[in-house]
Design a protein around this motif. Structure first.
Motif, PDB file in Angstrom:
ATOM      1  N   MET A   2      33.527  24.605  39.655  1.00  0.00           N
ATOM      2  CA  MET A   2      33.159  26.003  39.866  1.00  0.00           C
ATOM      3  C   MET A   2      33.144  26.278  41.364  1.00  0.00           C
ATOM      4  N   ASP A   3      33.954  27.245  41.817  1.00  0.00           N
ATOM      5  CA  ASP A   3      34.049  27.499  43.251  1.00  0.00           C
ATOM      6  C   ASP A   3      33.652  28.907  43.667  1.00  0.00           C
ATOM      7  N   GLY A   4      33.290  29.748  42.739  1.00  0.00           N
ATOM      8  CA  GLY A   4      32.880  31.099  43.095  1.00  0.00           C
ATOM      9  C   GLY A   4      34.015  32.069  43.317  1.00  0.00           C
ATOM     10  N   SER A   5      35.257  31.635  43.120  1.00  0.00           N
ATOM     11  CA  SER A   5      36.382  32.537  43.390  1.00  0.00           C
ATOM     12  C   SER A   5      36.425  33.700  42.405  1.00  0.00           C
ATOM     13  N   ARG A   6      36.031  33.458  41.172  1.00  0.00           N
ATOM     14  CA  ARG A   6      36.052  34.546  40.194  1.00  0.00           C
ATOM     15  C   ARG A   6      35.008  35.599  40.536  1.00  0.00           C
ATOM     16  N   LEU A   7      33.852  35.164  40.989  1.00  0.00           N
ATOM     17  CA  LEU A   7      32.836  36.125  41.401  1.00  0.00           C
ATOM     18  C   LEU A   7      33.327  36.956  42.576  1.00  0.00           C
ATOM     19  N   SER A   8      33.962  36.312  43.542  1.00  0.00           N
ATOM     20  CA  SER A   8      34.497  37.049  44.691  1.00  0.00           C
ATOM     21  C   SER A   8      35.538  38.067  44.257  1.00  0.00           C
ATOM     22  N   ALA A   9      36.376  37.685  43.306  1.00  0.00           N
ATOM     23  CA  ALA A   9      37.408  38.604  42.821  1.00  0.00           C
ATOM     24  C   ALA A   9      36.794  39.798  42.101  1.00  0.00           C
ATOM     25  N   VAL A  10      35.767  39.552  41.307  1.00  0.00           N
ATOM     26  CA  VAL A  10      35.101  40.648  40.594  1.00  0.00           C
ATOM     27  C   VAL A  10      34.461  41.613  41.576  1.00  0.00           C
ATOM     28  N   ARG A  11      33.786  41.088  42.568  1.00  0.00           N
ATOM     29  CA  ARG A  11      33.135  41.953  43.542  1.00  0.00           C
ATOM     30  C   ARG A  11      34.157  42.757  44.341  1.00  0.00           C
ATOM     31  N   ALA A  12      35.261  42.123  44.714  1.00  0.00           N
ATOM     32  CA  ALA A  12      36.302  42.846  45.451  1.00  0.00           C
ATOM     33  C   ALA A  12      36.895  43.959  44.593  1.00  0.00           C
ATOM     34  N   TRP A  13      37.078  43.688  43.313  1.00  0.00           N
ATOM     35  CA  TRP A  13      37.612  44.688  42.392  1.00  0.00           C
ATOM     36  C   TRP A  13      36.674  45.902  42.297  1.00  0.00           C
ATOM     37  N   LEU A  14      35.382  45.632  42.189  1.00  0.00           N
ATOM     38  CA  LEU A  14      34.421  46.732  42.108  1.00  0.00           C
ATOM     39  C   LEU A  14      34.344  47.508  43.412  1.00  0.00           C
ATOM     40  N   GLU A  15      34.351  46.810  44.516  1.00  0.00           N
ATOM     41  CA  GLU A  15      34.304  47.480  45.820  1.00  0.00           C
ATOM     42  C   GLU A  15      35.499  48.397  46.015  1.00  0.00           C
ATOM     43  N   ALA A  16      36.639  48.005  45.434  1.00  0.00           N
ATOM     44  CA  ALA A  16      37.852  48.816  45.561  1.00  0.00           C
ATOM     45  C   ALA A  16      37.876  49.982  44.570  1.00  0.00           C
ATOM     46  N   GLY A  17      36.828  50.127  43.778  1.00  0.00           N
ATOM     47  CA  GLY A  17      36.768  51.230  42.830  1.00  0.00           C
ATOM     48  C   GLY A  17      37.380  50.927  41.485  1.00  0.00           C
ATOM     49  N   GLY A  18      37.615  49.652  41.176  1.00  0.00           N
ATOM     50  CA  GLY A  18      38.213  49.289  39.894  1.00  0.00           C
ATOM     51  C   GLY A  18      37.281  49.577  38.728  1.00  0.00           C
ATOM     52  N   ARG A  19      37.874  49.840  37.584  1.00  0.00           N
ATOM     53  CA  ARG A  19      37.086  50.107  36.374  1.00  0.00           C
ATOM     54  C   ARG A  19      36.347  48.848  35.961  1.00  0.00           C
ATOM     55  N   VAL A  20      35.091  48.997  35.603  1.00  0.00           N
ATOM     56  CA  VAL A  20      34.273  47.853  35.209  1.00  0.00           C
ATOM     57  C   VAL A  20      34.611  47.459  33.779  1.00  0.00           C
ATOM     58  N   PRO A  21      35.068  46.235  33.546  1.00  0.00           N
ATOM     59  CA  PRO A  21      35.299  45.806  32.158  1.00  0.00           C
ATOM     60  C   PRO A  21      34.023  45.952  31.337  1.00  0.00           C
TER      61      PRO A  21
END
Length: 594
Positions: free
Chosen positions: A188-207
């Motif tokens: 577990m490296d935290g990359s998925r969490l970073s990707a989720v946060r970046a997606w939300l910061e960019a205004g992406g739709r929340v799954p």
């Protein structure tokens, strides 16, 4: 859905949770009445979720009670939650971070020395379990996001050193005096969490499935485009989760958008209603109305417990069904598991509904729990098999035509239902339903363990998964499934403890109920029963009858933390007692052994 927010939400003292009953039918009547009296559901408090609310919403009523709950729930080894199977890491990280946050506040609500001691022990335990030598982590919702988010928060606290105003001899040591944070588990490296946060910061739709765990978003929660879900007049939740609601509310409290501020008032009322019902600690998911009612009624009816079900309960299952099925509760995404159980329960109640809301979840070899699911759930597919098989069996009462062959219909029509007479589905739909029955049956047979059990991602115990799969295959899986069912029965018989109970770690009323239902609902019609089975049932019945009534059982169900759904477990226990009472009174035993 209109909800009385003062009706109580979490498992309260005095709730009749497990144990025996002299009259299962009387217990069932009381249980069904409770489904109406407490429409949000009866779910145990969660260390993980309570820790998140302590950290995110110290202003919410019941804060001191939540902190006390965390302190007193810590085990002697420093951890929280189930010690086996990797289940302790998430609640331990959450409680440790929450108590660290409380310790750093200007006026902690508990003795700083007590808080600091709990934090030290929690950090030591978390380091043992999160390193490369720690146990494998269980398949829990959002665990790959939750663990890195908590580790990051703990690291942030430790990096700041001692909080001002704390006794230097009893508080958090400065950074040089610590061994650092717990670190991330292997793989577990935290990359998925970073990707989720970046997606939300960019205004992406929340799954939709992420909304339930929005607290992992951190500061990115402010950018999340979320509309809270109404759960009553002026009350709204974010993902049916107190933690997610607290995270979203904290992100929008300074917003100048009038619409968001009005929604924030509804979410605050939701949080206040939850803690008013629980006295402080909070569950992972609430409300869970359809989930609780579907599972409770299907366990009772499948076992044949005689109980009248108010029309309102059936209506609550029926009215939520849509093109993508139904959700466990308002604010949660629709899923195939809840949809299937609701459909099956309706059929058992004499109100079969066409299961076309399951098609959005169909994949090549099985049905997913939700769209985009990673992994596979045997129990979801067992419930899908129940839904399709029961519907075909109910409609076959009046016709055996309509596109399915006579052999396909006969596989699911051996036992008549007390169902409303319906015309058989015409032409292609019936054939498609029958094909789904065959496909799911084959997949369940293929994923059975060598020993004869199943294990699932929604429950810690193989006795739950084995009951779900074996019963569905016995009823609807056809002759090809007989061997799989027999292997499951053999596995159950081999696993009984000396005191007559069953359980993965220790004997429990809940797991004993699943084992008894597996044995009794797969018996052949009429004839003798092997002595081994009869003896196992008698011993299991004694254990279940003697189990303490009114006490909460161990947490075995998967959400962000392990939890205990009181009404559902109670229904399984009452069903098992009713079946065992009938079996023992029938005298269906034999001296022969297989």
């Amino acid at each position: 859905m209109t909800v009385d927010v003062n009706a109580g939400t979490a498992l309260l003292p005095g709730t009749c949770a497990t144990g025996g009953a002299a009259d299962p039918a009387a217990g069932a009547r009381e249980l069904v009445a409770g489904l109406l009296a407490r429409p949000w559901g009866q779910v145990s408090p969660s260390v993980y979720e309570t820790g998140r609310v302590v950290s995110l919403a110290p202003w919410l009523a019941g804060h001191a009670e939540r902190v006390a709950f965390l302190v007193t729930a810590q085990r002697a080894d420093g951890g929280w939650g189930r010690p086996e199977g990797g289940y302790a890491l998430v609640p331990t990280l959450s409680a440790t971070e929450a108590l660290l946050a409380e310790l750093r506040r200007p006026s902690p609500c508990a003795d700083p020395v007590v808080l600091a001691g709990a934090v030290r022990r929690g950090l030591e335990a978390a380091r043992r379990w999160s390193g490369p030598d720690g146990p494998p982590l269980p398949d829990m919702p959002a665990i790959e996001l939750i663990v890195p988010s908590l580790v990051s928060l703990i690291d942030g606290h430790l990096a700041q050193g001692r909080p001002d105003g704390v006794d230097p001899q009893g508080a958090v040591p400065d950074r040089a005096g610590t061994e650092g944070g717990p670190g991330l588990p292997a793989g577990m490296d935290g990359s998925r969490l970073s990707a989720v946060r970046a997606w939300l910061e960019a205004g992406g739709r929340v799954p939709r499935k992420l909304v339930h765990a929005l607290e992992v978003a951190g500061p990115a929660a402010a950018a999340a485009k979320i509309v809270p879900t109404p759960v009553g007049p002026g009350v709204a939740s974010v993902g049916a989760s107190p933690a997610a609601g607290a995270a979203w509310l904290g992100a929008v409290r300074t917003a100048d958008d009038p619409g968001r501020l009005r929604a924030a008032a509804g979410v605050r009322r939701y949080l206040e209603a939850v803690v008013a019902g629980s006295g402080g600690p909070v569950p992972c998911a609430i409300p869970v109305t359809v989930f609780e009612r579907g599972w409770t009624l299907s366990w009772l009816r499948r076992a044949g417990v005689p109980v009248d079900v108010p029309a309102e309960l059936a209506a609550s299952l029926r009215e939520g069904l849509g093109p993508e099925g139904v959700a466990a509760g308002p604010g949660l995404p629709q899923d195939a598991d809840t949809t299937s159980v609701a459909l099956y329960a309706l059929t058992l109640l004499g109100e079969p509904r066409e299961p076309d809301g399951l098609w959005p979840y169909e994949l090549e070899t099985h049905f997913c729990t939700w769209q985009g699911e990673e992994g596979f759930s045997p129990t979801t597919n067992a419930h899908v098999l129940d839904a399709f098989g029961a519907y075909l069996r109910a409609t076959a009462r009046t016709s055996v035509t309509g596109g399915a062959t006579s052999s396909e219909v006969s596989e699911v029509s051996e036992t008549p239902f007390a169902a409303t007479a319906l015309p058989a589905p015409a032409g292609r739909p019936a054939a498609r339903y029958a094909a789904a029955v065959r496909k799911v049956s084959a997949r369940l047979r293929g994923c059975q363990s060598e020993e004869g059990s199943w294990l699932d991602r929604w429950h810690a115990s193989p006795y739950y998964a084995t009951a779900c799969c074996a019963l569905a295959l016995h009823e609807f899986g056809g002759a090809e499934s007989a061997r799989a069912v027999d292997r499951a029965v053999r596995w159950v018989l081999a696993g009984q403890h000396a005191d007559g109970s069953w359980g993965r770690w220790e004997g429990t009323a809940e797991e004993t109920a699943y084992a008894l239902q597996t044995l009794l609902l797969t018996l052949p019609e009429g004839g003798d029963v092997p002595a081994e089975t009869a003896e196992a049932v008698a011993r299991g019945h004694r254990f279940l009858s003697d189990a303490a009534d009114g006490e909460e059982g161990p947490r075995l169900w998967h959400d962000k933390d392990l939890y205990f759904p009181a009404a559902i477990v109670r229904a399984a226990v009452l069903g098992a007692l009713h079946l065992a009472d009938g079996f023992l009174a029938s005298g269906r035993t034999s001296a022969r052994r297989p």
